[in-house]
Scaffold this active site. Structure first.
Site, PDB file in Angstrom:
ATOM      1  N   TRP A 145       0.840  -1.199   0.000  1.00  0.00           N
ATOM      2  CA  TRP A 145       0.000   0.000   0.000  1.00  0.00           C
ATOM      3  C   TRP A 145       0.878   1.254   0.000  1.00  0.00           C
ATOM      4  O   TRP A 145       0.547   2.265  -0.616  1.00  0.00           O
ATOM      5  CB  TRP A 145      -0.902  -0.012   1.250  1.00  0.00           C
ATOM      6  CG  TRP A 145      -1.768   1.210   1.393  1.00  0.00           C
ATOM      7  CD1 TRP A 145      -3.018   1.393   0.906  1.00  0.00           C
ATOM      8  CD2 TRP A 145      -1.443   2.434   2.077  1.00  0.00           C
ATOM      9  NE1 TRP A 145      -3.499   2.632   1.233  1.00  0.00           N
ATOM     10  CE2 TRP A 145      -2.551   3.299   1.954  1.00  0.00           C
ATOM     11  CE3 TRP A 145      -0.323   2.887   2.783  1.00  0.00           C
ATOM     12  CZ2 TRP A 145      -2.564   4.572   2.513  1.00  0.00           C
ATOM     13  CZ3 TRP A 145      -0.334   4.160   3.326  1.00  0.00           C
ATOM     14  CH2 TRP A 145      -1.447   4.983   3.191  1.00  0.00           C
ATOM     15  N   HIS A 146       2.028   1.173   0.696  1.00  0.00           N
ATOM     16  CA  HIS A 146       2.885   2.355   0.822  1.00  0.00           C
ATOM     17  C   HIS A 146       3.558   2.741  -0.489  1.00  0.00           C
ATOM     18  O   HIS A 146       3.921   3.892  -0.681  1.00  0.00           O
ATOM     19  CB  HIS A 146       3.944   2.140   1.907  1.00  0.00           C
ATOM     20  CG  HIS A 146       3.387   2.296   3.273  1.00  0.00           C
ATOM     21  ND1 HIS A 146       2.765   1.281   3.935  1.00  0.00           N
ATOM     22  CD2 HIS A 146       3.315   3.367   4.096  1.00  0.00           C
ATOM     23  CE1 HIS A 146       2.347   1.710   5.119  1.00  0.00           C
ATOM     24  NE2 HIS A 146       2.665   2.981   5.238  1.00  0.00           N
ATOM     25  N   GLY A 147       3.765   1.793  -1.367  1.00  0.00           N
ATOM     26  CA  GLY A 147       4.398   2.170  -2.628  1.00  0.00           C
ATOM     27  C   GLY A 147       4.749   0.981  -3.473  1.00  0.00           C
ATOM     28  O   GLY A 147       4.881  -0.143  -2.982  1.00  0.00           O
ATOM     29  N   PHE A 197       2.237   8.501  -0.954  1.00  0.00           N
ATOM     30  CA  PHE A 197       1.558   7.206  -0.882  1.00  0.00           C
ATOM     31  C   PHE A 197       0.097   7.372  -1.275  1.00  0.00           C
ATOM     32  O   PHE A 197      -0.667   6.502  -1.244  1.00  0.00           O
ATOM     33  CB  PHE A 197       1.684   6.608   0.522  1.00  0.00           C
ATOM     34  CG  PHE A 197       3.117   6.482   0.975  1.00  0.00           C
ATOM     35  CD1 PHE A 197       4.087   6.058   0.075  1.00  0.00           C
ATOM     36  CD2 PHE A 197       3.509   6.790   2.255  1.00  0.00           C
ATOM     37  CE1 PHE A 197       5.412   5.956   0.462  1.00  0.00           C
ATOM     38  CE2 PHE A 197       4.832   6.684   2.667  1.00  0.00           C
ATOM     39  CZ  PHE A 197       5.773   6.271   1.760  1.00  0.00           C
TER      40      PHE A 197
END
Lengths: 478, 296
Positions: free
Chosen positions: A325-327, A478
Site C-alpha cells: 500500500w505504501h508504494g 503514498f
C-alpha cells in the site's frame, strides 16, 4: 496546498470565517462549503485529478443507493465488486501499473523471453491511497448492512473529500465521519482551542523535528557508502523521527483543523515509539490504516479464528499488503514482510495482546524491563525503516551490512552540509522527554504549565524550524 | 466564538512579538560577536591594506593556500572564497571591503559561475544580520533580491529562511564564542584525502551572452584602480563539456586557464582539490601571475 505553506495560512482562516459566519445558518450550506473548500484545496495541487475524486464519489454514492433497495445477494455482490474494482482499478493504474510492468518484463526476460512494453509516464494523484480506502469502507459497510446508505450527495461528498484528511489521512470510517455531516455543527470553544493546540504541536513535529531530521537523513542515506557504523545508526534513528514527526505531525494538524470545523477525527498515532513489543507498535502507528486492514482484510480472511496455519497466512497477507500500500517498490514489500516476521512469534506464543495499556501509566520513569522492551522494539522498527527509506533492497542490505561492520573510526562524522550531529541528538532527546510526559494525553499542552509550554513551543517553531528547505509531507507520495 | 477570536488574536500577537524578540536577539548577537565567517570579518576590518584578495566560491576557499602564496610572493593576501558563493556574492564582498580598506589586486575565479547573475542564498545569508545596519548591504539586497521587502520588514524572516548559516546553531556558537573551523583572516579551507569516488561532473552546455555582475566588478576595480585578474580553477579529468572553457575564454578577455593538468589524485572530488593539490595549484598560480603586472 501544504499545511505548512503561506497559501494554506490564507486559505484556512477564509474557510473558517465563511463556515462559521456565513454558512452556519443551515446544514446544507455548511456541507456545501466543506465540499467547495475541499475541491479548491485539492485542485490547488492539480485540478485535473478532481475528476477522479468526483468519479469515485459518484460511483460509491450510486452503489450505496442501489444496495439500499437490492435484496438479491448476487446482485449485491456485483454492486460491491463494481465499487471495489473502480476504486482499486484507479489505485492500481496510477500507483502500480509501471511496477507490475517492469516486474513482468524482468520475470519474462529471466526465462529468456524478451517482451517489448513501454512504461507510462504516470503522475500519482496525491492522496489516492487514502480517499479510495475511505470511500471503499463506506461501500463495504453498507454491503454488510453495518451502515445505512446516505441519500444526501453533498454530505457524502463532504465525507469523501473532507480537506483536512483528504491527502494523507487519517483514513476515516464512514460509520464515524459520515453521520457528522448529517447534523449542523455548532461552535465549541474548548474543542476549537484543543484544535489549535494540535495544529501547533503538529507543526512543531513537522517543521522542527521531521524537517531537521530530513537534512541529516538525506545526507547519510545518500552517502551511506562513506559513513561509519555510528553515523549509519544515527541515520536510521533520524529517519525514524523524521517519518514519525512528518506523518504524526500531519495527522495532528488534520485532527486539529477538523476540530475547528466541529468535526471529530479518530486518533492516528499514540506514541508508537514507546511500544513494548511490535504488536503494540502496530496498535499505535498509523492506527487508521492498521484497523482498516484488520476490519476489511484480516477479519474477512478469518483473522485469528481459523487454524494456526491460516492465521499465519492472514498475518503475512496483511503485512504484505500494508507494505505494498505504501508504494510500488520491493523495499516496501520487504518492510512489510519484516514486520510480519517480528509479529508472528508474538502471535504464535499468544503474546500479541500483552501490552494494551499505556506504558508506566501514572509513573515518571519506566521500569528497567519496560525500558529494555521499548529499546528492543525501537531497534527492530528502525531496522525496518532502513528498507522503507532506501532506494532499493540491495542498498538497504548494504546499509545494514555496513551498520553491523562495527566500524566506529572517526566517531560521529561531519557531514558535507557542515553540520555535526550532537545538536540534533539533543533536540531529539528533548522531544522524546516531552512525548514521554504527554503519553497519557494527545498533546503536551495540559496542566498548570500550559502557557509556558505553549510559549516554548512557539519559540521552538520560530527559532528551530527548518524554513530554508520546505519539504512535502512524506505520506503525500503514498 | 468571541472568546475564540480573542484567543486567536492573543496567540497571533504572541507569535509576532516572539518573532520580533528573536529577530532583535539574533541581530544583537551577530552584531557584537567575534567574526565567525568571512563577511563578518570584512565588516570588522578597517583601515587595512591587502596586496591580493582572492575571491570566488569553495573552489577558491579550498584551492588557494594564502600562507604559501604570501611566502612565495612576499605579499599580504586574503582568501575570501565562500562555499556556494557566486559572482553576485563576490560583488558584495568587494563593495564592503573597499569601503574601509585598500586593495591592490583582486584574483577572481571564473567558471560556470559566469552563468549566474543572481545572488546565492548560501553565501549572502551571512550578510542578513547587518541588513538594517549597513547601507551597502541594504542597497545590494534591495537591488538584487526580489524578496527584499520581506527580508527587511518581516520579523525574523531573514533568519528563518537562512537557518543553515545564521540559524539557532550558529547563534549558539557565536554566543559561546566558538572558534570557526576556518580562520576568516586567512580564509584557506583545505580538503583532505580523496575518499569520495571521483564522480563525473559537468560544465554548462551553452554560455551566457554576458554577465552584468562581472561587468560591475570590472567597473568597480577600474574606478578604484584595482588590478583584476580572472582565472579558471582546475577540474578533474572526468569533467564533461570542457568545451565550455573555450567558449568562456572567448567571452572573457585575459582569462587565465588553469583548468587542466592536475592529476586526479590531487582532487578531493571532481571540482575541488585536496590539500596536496591546493599547494601545487597555489604555487602554479603564483608562478603564472608573478610576471603579470601586479599593483603594489
Amino acid at each position: 496546498m501544504l499545511f505548512n505553506s503561506l497559501d494554506f495560512a490564507i486559505f484556512l482562516p477564509i474557510v473558517f470565517i465563511l463556515y462559521w459566519f456565513v454558512a452556519n445558518k443551515n446544514l446544507k450550506l455548511q456541507n456545501f462549503l466543506i465540499v467547495a473548500a475541499s475541491y479548491l484545496f485539492y485542485g490547488w495541487w492539480d485540478w485535473r485529478f478532481l475528476s477522479l475524486i468526483l468519479f469515485s464519489t459518484l460511483v460509491d454514492f450510486m452503489v450505496g443507493k442501489k444496495l439500499r433497495s437490492e435484496e438479491n445477494q448476487l446482485k449485491r455482490k456485483v454492486l460491491l465488486w463494481t465499487s471495489v474494482l473502480v476504486n482499486l482499478g484507479f489505485l492500481g493504474f496510477f500507483k502500480y501499473y509501471n511496477f507490475f510492468l517492469d516486474n513482468f518484463i524482468t520475470a519474462f526476460s529471466f526465462f529468456g523471453q524478451d517482451i517489448q512494453a513501454n512504461s507510462l509516464n504516470i503522475i500519482l494523484p496525491v492522496g489516492i491511497s487514502f480517499y479510495t480506502f475511505q470511500t471503499l469502507s463506506y461501500t463495504i459497510d453498507v454491503y454488510k448492512r453495518k451502515l445505512e446508505p446516505t441519500k444526501d450527495f453533498i454530505a457524502f461528498s463532504s465525507f469523501v473529500s473532507f480537506f483536512p484528511q483528504l491527502v494523507a489521512g487519517p483514513i476515516e470510517r464512514a460509520t464515524n465521519l459520515l453521520p457528522q455531516f448529517y447534523t449542523k455543527r455548532h461552535f465549541d470553544y474548548s474543542k476549537a482551542v484543543d484544535g489549535i493546540y494540535l495544529i501547533i504541536w503538529g507543526l512543531f513535529k513537522k517543521i522542527v523535528i521531521a524537517d531537521s531530521c530530513a537534512i541529516y537523513t538525506n545526507e547519510i542515506f545518500s552517502k551511506y557508502e562513506t559513513m561509519n557504523s555510528l553515523s549509519l545508526l544515527m541515520g536510521a534513528i533520524y529517519f525514524a523521527f523524521q517519518i514519525y514527526g512528518d506523518f504524526s505531525g500531519y495527522s495532528d494538524i488534520a485532527i486539529g483543523i477538523s476540530k475547528l470545523f466541529g468535526i471529530h477525527l479518530k486518533r492516528n498515532f499514540a506514541f508508537p515509539y514507546f511500544s513494548r513489543d511490535i504488536a503494540e507498535f502496530w496498535r499505535r502507528w498509523h492506527i487508521s490504516l492498521s484497523t482498516w486492514f484488520r476490519d476489511y482484510l484480516y477479519i474477512p480472511l478469518g483473522g485469528s479464528k481459523v487454524s494456526k496455519l491460516l492465521s499465519f497466512r492472514n498475518i503475512l497477507i496483511i503485512f504484505l499488503v500494508s507494505g505494498f500500500w505504501h508504494g510500488a517498490n520491493w523495499t516496501f514489500i520487504i518492510w512489510g514482510i519484516l514486520n510480519a516476521l517480528y509479529f508472528i512469534p508474538l502471535f504464535l506464543t499468544n503474546k500479541n495482546r500483552n501490552n494494551l495499556d499505556i506504558v508506566s501509566k501514572g509513573k515518571i520513569f519506566p521500569s528497567f524491563y519496560e525500558l529494555i522492551s521499548m529499546t528492543t522494539t525501537f531497534f527492530l522498527v528502525i531496522m525496518g525503516w532502513i528498507f522503507f527509506r532506501a532506494d532499493s533492497v540491495s542498498i538497504a542490505i548494504h546499509y545494514i551490512k555496513k551498520l553491523f561492520s562495527f566500524n566506529f573510526e572517526y566517531g560521529l562524522q561531519y557531514l558535507s552540509i557542515e553540520r555535526y550531529t550532537p545538536e540534533l541528538m539533543i533536540l531529539i532527546l528533548c522531544f522524546v522527554i516531552v512525548e514521554w510526559n504527554s503519553r497519557e494525553n494527545e498533546h503536551p499542552f495540559f496542566g498548570k504549565w500550559l502557557n509556558f509550554k505553549l510559549i516554548l513551543t512557539l519559540i521552538g517553531l520560530i527559532a528551530l524550524g527548518v524554513y530554508s528547505n520546505v519539504n512535502d509531507f512524506i505520506y503525500f507520495q503514498f | 466564538m468571541k472568546q475564540f477570536i480573542k484567543y486567536i488574536i492573543l496567540i497571533s500577537t504572541l507569535t509576532i512579538a516572539l518573532q520580533y524578540l528573536c529577530d532583535f536577539m539574533y541581530t544583537q548577537v551577530y552584531l557584537n560577536s567575534t567574526p565567525r565567517n568571512k563577511l563578518q570579518y570584512i565588516l570588522n576590518t578597517k583601515n587595512k591594506s591587502f596586496d591580493i584578495v582572492f575571491m570566488g566560491s569553495s573552489r577558491v576557499a579550498n584551492h588557494v593556500d594564502t600562507k604559501l602564496f604570501d611566502s612565495l610572493s612576499n605579499k599580504k593576501t586574503i582568501n575570501l572564497g565562500v562555499e556556494g558563493a557566486g559572482l553576485n556574492d563576490n560583488l558584495l564582498q568587494l563593495k564592503l571591503l573597499i569601503a574601509n580598506n585598500t586593495i591592490s589586486n583582486v584574483f577572481l575565479q571564473i567558471d560556470s559561475n559566469y552563468e549566474y547573475d543572481s545572488p546565492s542564498n548560501i553565501a549572502i545569508s551571512e550578510a542578513m544580520p547587518f541588513l538594517n545596519y549597513n547601507s551597502i548591504i541594504n542597497s545590494h539586497i534591495k537591488k538584487y533580491f526580489s524578496n527584499s521587502k520581506k527580508l527587511e520588514y518581516l520579523p525574523f524572516y531573514r533568519y528563518a529562511i537562512n537557518d543553515p548559516k545564521i540559524g539557532f546553531r550558529e547563534l549558539c556558537f557565536s554566543i559561546a564564542n566558538k572558534k570557526p573551523r576556518t580562520n576568516p583572516s586567512i580564509g584557506f579551507t583545505p580538503k583532505f584525502g580523496n575518499t569520495l569516488p571521483l564522480n563525473e561532473s559537468s560544465l554548462p552546455k551553452t554560455i551566457k551572452l554576458k554577465n552584468i555582475i562581472l561587468d560591475e566588478i570590472t567597473d568597480i576595480c577600474r574606478k578604484n584602480k584595482i588590478q583584476l585578474t580572472l582565472y579558471i580553477s582546475p577540474y578533474c579529468s572526468k569533467t564533461k563539456k570542457m568545451k565550455y572553457i573555450e567558449k568562456l575564454i572567448t567571452k572573457v578577455p585575459n582569462l587565465i586557464d588553469l583548468s587542466k593538468g592536475y592529476d586526479d589524485k590531487l582532487f578531493f572530488n571532481c571540482g575541488h582539490l585536496n590539500n596536496q593539490g591546493a599547494k601545487i595549484f597555489t604555487t602554479n598560480l603564483h608562478n603564472i601571475t608573478k610576471n603579470k603586472k601586479v599593483n603594489h
